[in-house]
Design an enzyme around this catalytic site. Structure first.
Site, PDB file in Angstrom:
ATOM      1  N   HIS A 128       1.804   0.210  -1.175  1.00 28.84           N
ATOM      2  CA  HIS A 128       0.669   0.286  -1.977  1.00 28.84           C
ATOM      3  C   HIS A 128       0.997   0.617  -3.201  1.00 28.84           C
ATOM      4  O   HIS A 128       1.750   1.541  -3.585  1.00 28.84           O
ATOM      5  CB  HIS A 128      -0.065   1.848  -1.374  1.00 28.84           C
ATOM      6  CG  HIS A 128      -0.915   1.362  -0.215  1.00 28.84           C
ATOM      7  ND1 HIS A 128      -1.976   2.077   0.228  1.00 28.84           N
ATOM      8  CD2 HIS A 128      -0.508   0.793   0.799  1.00 28.84           C
ATOM      9  CE1 HIS A 128      -2.672   1.651   1.419  1.00 28.84           C
ATOM     10  NE2 HIS A 128      -1.579   0.971   1.693  1.00 28.84           N
ATOM     11  N   TYR A 184      -9.520   8.468  -3.183  1.00 30.51           N
ATOM     12  CA  TYR A 184      -9.734   9.806  -3.288  1.00 30.51           C
ATOM     13  C   TYR A 184     -11.092  10.125  -3.987  1.00 30.51           C
ATOM     14  O   TYR A 184     -11.358   9.830  -5.039  1.00 30.51           O
ATOM     15  CB  TYR A 184      -8.545  10.598  -3.977  1.00 30.51           C
ATOM     16  CG  TYR A 184      -7.205  10.650  -3.456  1.00 30.51           C
ATOM     17  CD1 TYR A 184      -6.879  11.608  -2.768  1.00 30.51           C
ATOM     18  CD2 TYR A 184      -6.446   9.534  -3.534  1.00 30.51           C
ATOM     19  CE1 TYR A 184      -5.618  11.755  -2.232  1.00 30.51           C
ATOM     20  CE2 TYR A 184      -5.221   9.660  -2.879  1.00 30.51           C
ATOM     21  CZ  TYR A 184      -4.737  10.803  -2.239  1.00 30.51           C
ATOM     22  OH  TYR A 184      -3.464  10.525  -1.588  1.00 30.51           O
ATOM     23  N   PRO A 225      -2.614  19.185   1.882  1.00 27.91           N
ATOM     24  CA  PRO A 225      -2.412  17.583   2.130  1.00 27.91           C
ATOM     25  C   PRO A 225      -2.782  16.833   0.633  1.00 27.91           C
ATOM     26  O   PRO A 225      -2.319  15.736   0.691  1.00 27.91           O
ATOM     27  CB  PRO A 225      -3.164  17.471   3.529  1.00 27.91           C
ATOM     28  CG  PRO A 225      -4.112  18.532   3.343  1.00 27.91           C
ATOM     29  CD  PRO A 225      -3.554  19.590   2.786  1.00 27.91           C
ATOM     30  N   LYS A 232       2.272  15.503   0.083  1.00 21.43           N
ATOM     31  CA  LYS A 232       3.621  15.697  -0.379  1.00 21.43           C
ATOM     32  C   LYS A 232       4.420  16.505   0.815  1.00 21.43           C
ATOM     33  O   LYS A 232       5.692  16.691   0.724  1.00 21.43           O
ATOM     34  CB  LYS A 232       3.656  16.680  -1.440  1.00 21.43           C
ATOM     35  CG  LYS A 232       3.246  15.995  -2.933  1.00 21.43           C
ATOM     36  CD  LYS A 232       4.429  14.718  -3.132  1.00 21.43           C
ATOM     37  CE  LYS A 232       3.896  13.874  -4.368  1.00 21.43           C
ATOM     38  NZ  LYS A 232       4.633  12.775  -4.352  1.00 21.43           N
ATOM     39  N   TYR A 270       2.969  11.005  -7.836  1.00 18.79           N
ATOM     40  CA  TYR A 270       2.551  10.440  -6.813  1.00 18.79           C
ATOM     41  C   TYR A 270       3.638   9.668  -5.906  1.00 18.79           C
ATOM     42  O   TYR A 270       3.607   9.708  -5.016  1.00 18.79           O
ATOM     43  CB  TYR A 270       1.369   9.697  -6.826  1.00 18.79           C
ATOM     44  CG  TYR A 270       0.351   9.391  -5.524  1.00 18.79           C
ATOM     45  CD1 TYR A 270      -0.749  10.370  -5.421  1.00 18.79           C
ATOM     46  CD2 TYR A 270       0.706   8.487  -4.672  1.00 18.79           C
ATOM     47  CE1 TYR A 270      -1.314  10.175  -4.119  1.00 18.79           C
ATOM     48  CE2 TYR A 270       0.218   8.223  -3.541  1.00 18.79           C
ATOM     49  CZ  TYR A 270      -1.068   8.986  -3.150  1.00 18.79           C
ATOM     50  OH  TYR A 270      -1.650   8.901  -1.999  1.00 18.79           O
TER      51      TYR A 270
HETATM   52  C1  PHB Z   1      -3.161  10.390   5.269  1.00 17.67           C
HETATM   53  O1  PHB Z   1      -3.077   8.912   5.393  1.00 17.67           O
HETATM   54  O2  PHB Z   1      -3.070  10.944   6.349  1.00 17.67           O
HETATM   55  C2  PHB Z   1      -2.937  11.059   3.889  1.00 17.67           C
HETATM   56  C3  PHB Z   1      -2.927   9.939   2.909  1.00 17.67           C
HETATM   57  C4  PHB Z   1      -2.852  10.638   1.668  1.00 17.67           C
HETATM   58  C5  PHB Z   1      -3.138  12.013   1.247  1.00 17.67           C
HETATM   59  C6  PHB Z   1      -3.318  12.734   2.596  1.00 17.67           C
HETATM   60  C7  PHB Z   1      -3.168  12.208   3.800  1.00 17.67           C
HETATM   61  O3  PHB Z   1      -3.226  12.499   0.225  1.00 17.67           O
END
Ligand code: PHB
Ligand code: APR
Length: 397
Positions: free
Chosen positions: A79, A208, A299, A303, A391
């Protein structure tokens, strides 16, 4: 425990076969350092525990450089950026353009499977389904040892160093001398309802979303499996969320021009409470903590796994110098070296969480601050650079 019936010896005794314990074992093996992992769950349980799925750039590189990256490169996906959805407007953040790096989408349990396979293939020892694991003599200048029960047999493992990679609820952190640890803690007034669904991802990269109903996240596991999250109460009963309600709410919170949400059979549903936590110090005598045993993050920003891997990369280097060069300087500095990076990760995860969620306790001023923060992030190249740099991951040291 009854009298010891099995007695083994190794250099490093590792407690826990999560990402931290397994990667530490793998790195130590590559440096010629003998180690044994004790895990209280079954192999099957460890290999199927559903967690997050984003690997920082350097974590993915470490997997490749140490020979455990082939399946990640075949089955995971690269990504180059991510999306933020605010006020119904989608903003793309291009990591590759901003900082010349990307992340890999590859599930934590797949990382665990690859590491277990690599250790067993190399003749490594992982003792699953142990019980009564306890640590001894790590603090008094004697040789430490671990006692445990395996297959009903009372057993003892002598070692030079114990690595507590036993997660947030493990036994190693509570084994520190009373009063030694200071805990830094923030409990958030919400949780995430997470689902896995048989639905092709509705977007090629993550979204997000900050929405007036609360946060939502669109992620994925494969070309046919979506991973989606909704902000909910920290103790939200799953009965409140029949499948139709989940899909309606996801469609609402993720909705924007030109977007349509792919739906499908939901085959996993769970609620995770959210917390930031750091224990200092991370070492006492010859007992060292790594990963969730010492710190956790909410989450948002994914991280958890990455910071566990960063700890063990640091611990491995320190143990390598100690054992192979007889120099314990880096080992003595382990806590300080780790905490510098850990607090950066804590800050980033707290910042992402604070910026993206709906806080019921916000006064109007707080709400305006959140909007201003998001406006800055999404309209300033410096703001986007900050996000991208954190990130994709800070250096692993
Ligand atoms: C996930 O794919 O489970 C996931 C991805 C990004 C995040 C948290 C969880 O910030
Ligand atoms: N004896 C032996 N093993 C134990 C004990 C014990 N007393 N207590 C816990 N364990 C095992 C757990 O069963 C688990 O397999 O330790 C392991 C810890 O693994 P994780 O919880 O995955 O922690 P860590 O390796 O630090 O990885 C952190 O996992 O929790 C996620 O989001 C977090 O992604 C992050 C990552």
């Amino acid at each position: 425990m009854s009298s010891t019936q099995s007695h083994k010896k190794t250099r490093i005794g590792i407690i826990g076969a999560g990402p931290a314990g397994l990667m530490l074992s793998h790195l130590l093996h590559l440096s010629g350092i003998d180690n044994v992992i004790l895990e209280n769950r079954s192999r099957d349980y460890c290999e199927n525990r559903i967690r997050a799925g984003i690997l920082e750039y350097e974590v993915a590189e470490l997997m490749r450089q140490t020979g455990v990256g082939a399946r990640m490169d075949r089955e995971g996906s690269r990504h180059d950026g991510t999306n933020f959805l605010v006020n119904g407007e989608l903003h793309h953040i291009d990591f590759q353009e901003l900082v010349g790096k990307h992340v890999m989408l590859y599930s934590q349990h797949e990382v665990v499977r690859d590491l277990i396979a690599a250790r067993l293939e190399a003749g490594g020892e992982i003792i699953f389904e142990t019980s009564d694991v306890a640590v001894h003599d790590y603090d008094n200048g004697h040789s430490p040892y671990i006692t445990y029960t395996a297959n009903g047999v009372a057993s003892r493992l002598d070692c030079d160093v114990i690595a507590g990679c036993d997660g947030f609820h493990g036994i190693c952190r509570p084994a520190f001398p009373a009063g030694m640890i200071t805990e830094y803690d923030r409990v958030y007034p919400f949780g995430w309802l997470g689902i896995l669904a048989e639905a092709p991802p509705s977007k090629d990269e993550l979204i997000y979303a900050n929405h007036e109903h609360g946060f939502a996240l669109l992620s994925m596991r494969s070309p046919t499996i979506s991973r989606l999250y909704l902000q909910c109460a920290p103790d939200e009963p799953l009965e409140n969320w029949p499948d139709d309600r989940i899909w309606d709410e996801l469609a609402l919170r993720l909705g924007h021009d030109g977007f349509s949400l792919n739906t499908g059979k939901i085959f996993q549903k769970s609620v995770t409470a959210m917390r930031s936590y750091v224990a200092e110090p991370m070492q006492t005598g010859r007992l060292f903590l790594a990963g969730d045993a010492a710190h956790i993050v909410p989450p948002t920003g994914a991280k958890g796994l990455n910071s566990a891997i960063a700890d063990v990369a640091i611990l491995h280097r320190a143990l390598d110098t100690y054992i192979n060069k007889n120099d314990d300087t880096a080992l003595n500095n382990y806590t300080a070296t780790c905490l510098r990076r850990i607090w950066q990760i804590e800050r980033f995860s707290w910042w992402m969480t604070s910026m993206m969620h709906k806080f019921d306790n916000h006064v109007p001023f707080d709400a305006r601050m959140q909007t201003a923060e998001l406006n800055y992030l999404l309209t300033s190249s410096a703001g986007q650079m900050t996000l991208a740099e954190n990130y994709v991951g800070l250096p692993l040291h």
